[in-house]
Write an enzyme that holds these catalytic residues in place. Structure first.
Site, PDB file in Angstrom:
ATOM      1  N   CYS A 253      81.120  24.674  75.110  1.00  0.00           N
ATOM      2  CA  CYS A 253      80.571  23.316  75.006  1.00  0.00           C
ATOM      3  C   CYS A 253      79.325  23.259  74.122  1.00  0.00           C
ATOM      4  CB  CYS A 253      80.249  22.753  76.382  1.00  0.00           C
ATOM      5  SG  CYS A 253      81.668  22.791  77.473  1.00  0.00           S
TER       6      CYS A 253
ATOM      7  N   ASN B 235      84.485  15.625  79.781  1.00  0.00           N
ATOM      8  CA  ASN B 235      83.899  16.763  79.059  1.00  0.00           C
ATOM      9  C   ASN B 235      84.870  17.219  77.961  1.00  0.00           C
ATOM     10  OD1 ASN B 235      82.973  19.227  78.181  1.00  0.00           O
ATOM     11  ND2 ASN B 235      82.573  20.054  80.226  1.00  0.00           N
TER      12      ASN B 235
ATOM     13  N   HIS C  63      75.182  17.041  75.843  1.00  0.00           N
ATOM     14  CA  HIS C  63      76.574  17.361  76.165  1.00  0.00           C
ATOM     15  C   HIS C  63      77.015  16.492  77.354  1.00  0.00           C
ATOM     16  CE1 HIS C  63      80.204  19.338  77.135  1.00  0.00           C
ATOM     17  NE2 HIS C  63      79.726  20.108  78.094  1.00  0.00           N
TER      18      HIS C  63
HETATM   19  N1  ACO Z   1      88.088  14.952  94.523  1.00  0.00           N
HETATM   20  C1  ACO Z   1      87.696  14.986  95.815  1.00  0.00           C
HETATM   21  N2  ACO Z   1      87.033  16.019  96.350  1.00  0.00           N
HETATM   22  C2  ACO Z   1      86.769  17.053  95.535  1.00  0.00           C
HETATM   23  C3  ACO Z   1      87.170  17.086  94.197  1.00  0.00           C
HETATM   24  C4  ACO Z   1      87.852  15.978  93.691  1.00  0.00           C
HETATM   25  N3  ACO Z   1      88.260  15.900  92.410  1.00  0.00           N
HETATM   26  N4  ACO Z   1      86.748  18.247  93.642  1.00  0.00           N
HETATM   27  C5  ACO Z   1      86.126  18.930  94.606  1.00  0.00           C
HETATM   28  N5  ACO Z   1      86.134  18.203  95.760  1.00  0.00           N
HETATM   29  C6  ACO Z   1      85.577  18.555  97.051  1.00  0.00           C
HETATM   30  C7  ACO Z   1      85.419  20.035  97.226  1.00  0.00           C
HETATM   31  O1  ACO Z   1      86.633  20.603  97.697  1.00  0.00           O
HETATM   32  C8  ACO Z   1      84.326  20.104  98.269  1.00  0.00           C
HETATM   33  O2  ACO Z   1      84.880  19.876  99.525  1.00  0.00           O
HETATM   34  P1  ACO Z   1      84.441  20.770 100.782  1.00  0.00           P
HETATM   35  O3  ACO Z   1      82.976  20.506 100.942  1.00  0.00           O
HETATM   36  O4  ACO Z   1      85.285  20.232 101.889  1.00  0.00           O
HETATM   37  O5  ACO Z   1      84.738  22.171 100.396  1.00  0.00           O
HETATM   38  C9  ACO Z   1      83.442  18.919  97.936  1.00  0.00           C
HETATM   39  O6  ACO Z   1      84.255  18.049  97.134  1.00  0.00           O
HETATM   40  C10 ACO Z   1      82.194  19.265  97.177  1.00  0.00           C
HETATM   41  O7  ACO Z   1      82.532  20.146  96.125  1.00  0.00           O
HETATM   42  P2  ACO Z   1      81.453  20.673  95.143  1.00  0.00           P
HETATM   43  O8  ACO Z   1      82.083  21.624  94.169  1.00  0.00           O
HETATM   44  O9  ACO Z   1      80.260  21.159  95.920  1.00  0.00           O
HETATM   45  O10 ACO Z   1      81.050  19.314  94.402  1.00  0.00           O
HETATM   46  P3  ACO Z   1      79.878  19.085  93.420  1.00  0.00           P
HETATM   47  O11 ACO Z   1      79.052  17.971  93.900  1.00  0.00           O
HETATM   48  O12 ACO Z   1      79.208  20.368  93.028  1.00  0.00           O
HETATM   49  O13 ACO Z   1      80.650  18.579  92.093  1.00  0.00           O
HETATM   50  C11 ACO Z   1      81.429  19.375  89.975  1.00  0.00           C
HETATM   51  C12 ACO Z   1      81.620  19.410  91.495  1.00  0.00           C
HETATM   52  C13 ACO Z   1      81.619  17.952  89.514  1.00  0.00           C
HETATM   53  C14 ACO Z   1      82.463  20.267  89.345  1.00  0.00           C
HETATM   54  C15 ACO Z   1      80.011  19.866  89.643  1.00  0.00           C
HETATM   55  O14 ACO Z   1      79.761  21.076  90.306  1.00  0.00           O
HETATM   56  C16 ACO Z   1      79.792  20.059  88.166  1.00  0.00           C
HETATM   57  O15 ACO Z   1      79.788  19.112  87.412  1.00  0.00           O
HETATM   58  N6  ACO Z   1      79.543  21.312  87.719  1.00  0.00           N
HETATM   59  C17 ACO Z   1      79.255  21.601  86.331  1.00  0.00           C
HETATM   60  C18 ACO Z   1      80.521  21.619  85.515  1.00  0.00           C
HETATM   61  C19 ACO Z   1      80.197  21.673  84.026  1.00  0.00           C
HETATM   62  O16 ACO Z   1      79.339  20.961  83.560  1.00  0.00           O
HETATM   63  N7  ACO Z   1      80.875  22.514  83.270  1.00  0.00           N
HETATM   64  C20 ACO Z   1      80.566  22.579  81.854  1.00  0.00           C
HETATM   65  C21 ACO Z   1      81.054  23.756  81.239  1.00  0.00           C
HETATM   66  S1  ACO Z   1      82.761  23.672  80.923  1.00  0.00           S
HETATM   67  C22 ACO Z   1      83.042  24.745  79.601  1.00  0.00           C
HETATM   68  O17 ACO Z   1      82.179  25.356  79.087  1.00  0.00           O
HETATM   69  C23 ACO Z   1      84.442  24.921  79.137  1.00  0.00           C
END
Ligand code: ACO
Length: 328
Positions: free
Chosen positions: A114, A285, A255
């Site tokens: 990214c 993204n 980004h």
């Molecule tokens: N819908 C509903 N629930 C979901 C979903 C979904 N799509 N995805 C995850 N959940 C659930 C999980 O199972 C979890 O449930 P649990 O507590 O019962 O286990 C709960 O939601 C919370 O999950 P988290 O992973 O803690 O959610 P978080 O608030 O951290 O958000 C996210 C997840 C959006 C992925 C976040 O962590 C994020 O944006 N991370 C950074 C990602 C990024 O920017 N990547 C860039 C690099 S990509 C590259 O370089 C190719």
């Protein structure tokens, strides 16, 4: 008189197919509310089988060249920031070079996920400032949705496809151009985002690869924590190197991975809403394409004009991160 690397043309291309959060609710156990609250994403673009990274890149490159009034023969180098090239080799840059008719140009890819556009533009800037080239086409492009596990709700809601390109020219007697760049990496975090199969570690042809991941893996929470710090750190360092502070910034184009990550960078830098460009709700993204699509839309909307100071920042698999300060 020093030579500056000035962006004189920009364009982007995204697939026509839109995948909304409602569409995703029919595929995995998720809700529009969860996706919007946790990421800010409402829809993303999905490429067709024929729309490879080079196909989107060539469309974007032609628009950038038209804006810069650049003849294909003028392009001396094609640099593409991508981690989803059409094939492991040849490089996608070579396919773009052929597609735009830039006969005689050199071409290579930059693999920085990214942050691919940040890295690729930085290389182009250094080559122009060093006198090695006068006109370079820089592309940021990815088609990550081709590598997504559509049964994994924690990753499949995040990504979209796209490409964007800029024409960078050597110019004298101007304060426009690339001002400062910060490039950073931490390979210890390689385990947090990966695509295991298809490289020399797990070749597709090796039967043992069948037990490895052939789709994107991401430890979301770890990447989130890293990103919140990395975005602010890279921006502060770039501004410090330039002898500036955030009040000098006219537009911030981060980004577009997650609205909450953008909001936290905005708060740390003390930037007002009107100086922050956001389109994550429409594209998700798009990896290496995310920042240049933002720049391209900002130009098209009249929010980014020659002479303005724009700060870009990106982070991604590697882990890598970095920032570019550009006098547009
Ligand atoms: N819908 C509903 N629930 C979901 C979903 C979904 N799509 N995805 C995850 N959940 C659930 C999980 O199972 C979890 O449930 P649990 O507590 O019962 O286990 C709960 O939601 C919370 O999950 P988290 O992973 O803690 O959610 P978080 O608030 O951290 O958000 C996210 C997840 C959006 C992925 C976040 O962590 C994020 O944006 N991370 C950074 C990602 C990024 O920017 N990547 C860039 C690099 S990509 C590259 O370089 C190719």
């Amino acid at each position: 008189m020093s030579t500056r690397a000035v962006i004189e043309g920009i364009g982007h291309s995204v697939p026509d197919r839109v995948l909304t959060n409602d569409d995703l609710m029919k595929m995995v156990d998720t809700t529009d509310e969860w996706i919007v609250q946790r990421t800010g994403i409402r829809e993303r673009r999905i490429s067709s089988p024929e729309e490879t990274t080079s196909v989107l890149s060539i469309r974007a490159a032609k628009k950038a060249m038209a804006m810069a009034d650049a003849d294909p023969g003028e392009i001396e180098l094609v640099i593409c920031g991508t981690v989803t090239g059409d094939m492991p080799f040849p490089s996608t840059s070579c396919l773009i070079q052929e597609g735009i008719g830039a006969k005689g140009a050199g071409a290579f890819d930059v693999g920085a996920a990214c942050a691919g556009f940040i890295y690729a533009l930085s290389v182009a800037g250094a080559m122009i400032e060093g006198g090695q080239a006068k006109t370079i086409l820089v592309v940021g492009a990815d088609t990550l949705t081709k590598f997504v596990d559509w049964t994994d709700r924690s990753t499949c809601v995040l990504f979209g496809d796209g490409a964007a390109a800029v024409v960078v020219r050597a110019r004298q007697n101007t304060d426009r151009g690339l001002v400062k760049t910060v490039l950073l990496a931490d390979g210890e975090g390689a385990k947090h985002i990966d695509l295991q199969v298809g490289g020399s570690l797990h070749p597709v042809s090796d039967p043992a690869s069948a037990s490895c991941r052939s789709t994107i893996y991401m430890a979301g929470a770890e990447v989130y924590r890293f990103a919140v710090n990395a975005m602010g750190d890279a921006c502060c360092r770039a501004l410090e190197l330039a002898g500036m502070d955030s009040t000098d910034v006219d537009l911030f184009v981060p980004h577009q991975a997650n609205l909450r990550i953008i909001e936290s960078a905005k708060a740390r830098l003390g930037l007002p809403d009107e100086k922050v460009f956001i389109n994550v709700e429409r594209f998700g993204n798009t990896s290496g394409a995310s920042i240049p699509i933002g720049l391209s839309e900002a130009v098209a909307q009249g929010r980014l004009k020659p002479g303005m100071l724009v700060m870009t920042v990106g982070f991604g698999a590697g882990l890598v991160w970095g920032a570019n300060l550009i006098r547009w």
